[in-house]
Design a protein around this motif. Sequence first.
Motif, short mmCIF file in Angstrom:
data_model
loop_
_atom_site.label_atom_id
_atom_site.label_comp_id
_atom_site.label_asym_id
_atom_site.label_seq_id
_atom_site.Cartn_x
_atom_site.Cartn_y
_atom_site.Cartn_z
N GLY A 31 0.68 -1.05 -0.51
CA GLY A 31 -0.36 -0.04 0.13
C GLY A 31 0.71 1.11 -0.06
O GLY A 31 1.94 0.86 -0.46
N CYS A 32 0.69 2.58 0.43
CA CYS A 32 1.54 3.86 0.30
C CYS A 32 0.11 4.41 0.97
O CYS A 32 -1.11 4.38 1.00
CB CYS A 32 0.51 4.28 -1.40
N PRO A 33 0.79 4.99 2.06
CA PRO A 33 0.44 6.24 3.02
C PRO A 33 -0.71 7.63 2.43
O PRO A 33 -1.03 7.90 3.21
CB PRO A 33 1.37 6.56 3.77
N ALA A 88 6.31 -1.91 -6.74
CA ALA A 88 4.82 -1.36 -7.03
C ALA A 88 4.82 -0.80 -5.31
O ALA A 88 5.72 -1.27 -4.00
CB ALA A 88 3.97 -2.28 -7.56
N TYR A 89 3.73 0.68 -5.26
CA TYR A 89 3.50 1.25 -4.06
C TYR A 89 5.11 1.80 -3.11
O TYR A 89 5.71 1.79 -3.70
CB TYR A 89 2.64 0.33 -3.76
N THR A 90 4.30 1.05 -2.03
CA THR A 90 5.62 1.68 -1.23
C THR A 90 6.48 0.64 0.09
O THR A 90 5.71 0.52 0.74
CB THR A 90 5.39 3.17 0.08
N GLY A 91 7.67 0.12 -0.63
CA GLY A 91 7.93 -0.57 0.16
C GLY A 91 8.63 -0.58 1.70
O GLY A 91 9.27 -1.38 2.08
N THR A 92 8.25 0.36 2.76
CA THR A 92 9.12 0.84 3.76
C THR A 92 7.62 0.83 4.68
O THR A 92 7.13 1.27 5.26
CB THR A 92 10.35 2.18 3.98
N PHE A 93 6.47 0.73 3.63
CA PHE A 93 5.53 1.30 4.54
C PHE A 93 4.71 -0.03 5.25
O PHE A 93 3.36 -0.70 4.92
CB PHE A 93 3.70 1.79 3.49
N THR A 94 5.17 -0.21 6.17
CA THR A 94 4.72 -1.53 7.35
C THR A 94 5.73 -1.40 8.44
O THR A 94 7.30 -0.39 8.34
CB THR A 94 4.93 -3.12 6.64
N SER A 95 5.62 -1.94 9.49
CA SER A 95 6.47 -2.01 10.22
C SER A 95 8.28 -2.34 10.25
O SER A 95 8.25 -3.37 9.61
CB SER A 95 5.44 -2.94 11.49
N VAL A 96 9.04 -2.15 10.84
CA VAL A 96 10.05 -2.71 10.26
C VAL A 96 10.77 -4.31 11.11
O VAL A 96 11.00 -5.37 10.13
CB VAL A 96 11.13 -2.23 12.05
N ILE A 97 9.01 -4.77 12.05
CA ILE A 97 9.54 -6.12 12.22
C ILE A 97 9.24 -6.81 10.87
O ILE A 97 9.88 -8.19 10.25
CB ILE A 97 8.35 -6.40 13.42
N ASN A 98 7.66 -6.31 10.38
CA ASN A 98 7.33 -6.95 9.13
C ASN A 98 8.22 -6.67 8.14
O ASN A 98 8.50 -8.01 7.35
CB ASN A 98 6.32 -6.38 8.39
N GLN A 99 9.28 -5.52 7.57
CA GLN A 99 10.45 -5.51 6.62
C GLN A 99 11.08 -6.75 7.15
O GLN A 99 11.65 -7.13 6.06
CB GLN A 99 10.81 -4.38 6.72
N THR A 119 10.65 3.56 -2.48
CA THR A 119 9.53 4.16 -1.38
C THR A 119 9.66 5.60 -1.89
O THR A 119 9.91 6.20 -2.86
CB THR A 119 10.86 3.91 0.16
N ARG A 120 8.94 5.99 -0.69
CA ARG A 120 8.62 7.79 -0.62
C ARG A 120 9.35 8.82 0.66
O ARG A 120 9.51 8.00 1.75
CB ARG A 120 7.01 8.34 -0.49
N PRO A 121 9.46 10.22 0.16
CA PRO A 121 10.07 10.71 1.04
C PRO A 121 9.35 10.77 2.50
O PRO A 121 10.25 10.89 3.33
CB PRO A 121 10.45 12.86 0.68
N ASP A 122 8.32 10.81 2.25
CA ASP A 122 7.28 10.95 3.60
C ASP A 122 7.18 9.14 4.45
O ASP A 122 6.66 9.55 5.42
CB ASP A 122 6.35 11.35 3.72
N CYS A 123 8.50 8.63 4.08
CA CYS A 123 8.54 7.48 5.07
C CYS A 123 9.17 5.98 5.26
O CYS A 123 9.70 4.97 4.25
CB CYS A 123 7.52 6.12 3.11
N LEU A 124 10.39 7.20 5.91
CA LEU A 124 11.75 7.14 6.14
C LEU A 124 12.01 7.15 7.80
O LEU A 124 12.34 8.22 7.66
CB LEU A 124 12.78 7.10 4.55
N ASN A 125 11.03 6.43 8.22
CA ASN A 125 11.73 7.00 9.98
C ASN A 125 12.96 6.33 10.51
O ASN A 125 13.86 5.44 9.11
CB ASN A 125 10.00 6.19 10.73
#
Length: 551
Positions: A31-33, A88-99, A119-125
């Motif tokens: 998905g995507c934020p 496709a979509y955003t590769g970091t839009f999930t928890s670190v555990i899931n990643q 990924t997106r600039p707003d999805c890199l914590n």
Amino acid sequence: MQEAPYFTFKAYMKNIYNTALHTIPIDLDLGCPNRTKDGIGGCTFCPENGARAAQLLDAKDVEQQIKNAISFSKNRYNANEFMLYIQAYTGTFTSVINQKQIYSKLLNLYKFKAISIGTRPDCLNTKTLEYLQELNEQIDVYIDLGIQTLNDSTLKDINRGHDSKCSIEAIKKIKKYNLKVFAHIIVGFENETREDWLNTVQNIVKQKVDGIKIHNLHIIKNTQLHKQFENRAFKVYNEYEYADELIFLIRNIPKEIPIIRTSTDTSSNDLVAPIWHMQKGQFVEYINETMFYQGYAQGDLLDKQTIDLKKQNSFKLEDNSVTIWDKTYKDFYHPKSGAYTQADELFIKQSKLEEKLQKNDLNILDIGFGMGYNSLAIIKLPKEKKVNITALDKNRIIIKHSSNLNNNSDEKKILDSIFETLKYEDSNNSLQLLLGDARFTITKLEKKYDIVFLDAFLPNLNPSLLTYNFFILLKVVLNKDAIIICSQNNSIIKAGFAKAGFIYEDFNINRTDIKALIIKQGSNTTKNRYYEDPFLIYREKQIVTNFEKNI
């Protein structure tokens, strides 16, 4: 094919891995934020499937996606080494555990050399970046970062969900964690110009990105952008127009930064606009050829680079002029009777140029400027009226070769001016050279012309300038009593001119190999066949092949 005049992804990979890595795109459906849970919203240009690769559309699970993509790359490109690409979509839009679980599983399915995460600039914590830094110790990690543009007005218009500051900060954070970042940008958004695209490039270059992917804007079915386009059609860029912008950007990118991509892929079933008629491979060839012919290279607008003038085979002709053998067209630039003879006895005399100059200023179109003999012959004429020459050619380098072979200091200065500035001017003459494929540059002309010199190579080698479709374009820029002098005269060309609404007469100079057509507008018909190039983009060989197939 010659080596590309820019730093390609293939060359970049070979530098690091001693072989080209082929990307294996997959869709994790994370998905995507910028979308709701049911998939509504998102960027206006993004399709419902998040830009999933075409070869994955029938795959039921990730394992099947990888299997399909590897099989596709092996069969099509004879590939052996691969980079996993979370596309496709955003590769970091999930928890670190899931990643951790997802990427660990994926990397155990095949021995990949590297992984690239879209990924997106707003999805890199911070936790994500710490994990990716850890993963980078096991396998090379690349971040494919969707910048798209740094124009905040555009970012708002496309519903991007973040501003330009967020993009710059994201690149800084990625670099802080010693990860490589490829920045994606899009050329062609409504209300953006060359200055906007250059600003985006310059600012991401300042952040020392490791690569740049340049995409042309595609309007895809059932996107919000599609709806906007239907309600208010805006400019989209054809092959030639986008190529001009792409080359300009490449020339403004430091040569050590690889150009990862140069265009977008969208299934013809899903694409609304622009509709291109060049295949992807042909477009890449066109970019490479254009840059070679014009003497351009990546980064040459940032620091002056020496143009490599490869040795050309030159030959003295019967009138003591000098010509060159063109390796691409496998033809000499001039007949053996001589370039001076052809310029003076054919182009100048048969167009009645001197006679017309006694009455009025003249606009002259020189198609196939080449080594410059025809335009130089015009410039040297004594005159009281003014001549305005527009010259069309795709090969700038040949002008420098011509200057180097020319022993006349005045002519040499003129050629050097044209090579350096694409123009020349004195009290009675002005010349402007438009570089590029004449099938495109002719559409930029705003003047009407009194005389046209059409000086192509042999018809079977250079038919792109001798098609019915090109003659129709030519007709648009002519004054009603204009005259065309065409240095080729076979029956196929005659049929093309007749079909386009021209009348002609044959011309030849006795005891020479100079033959031509003298052409004017007039009512005409033909039952004979002619060269066709309906989209004005076909390769020379393709035009001839299509003609021969229909005989």
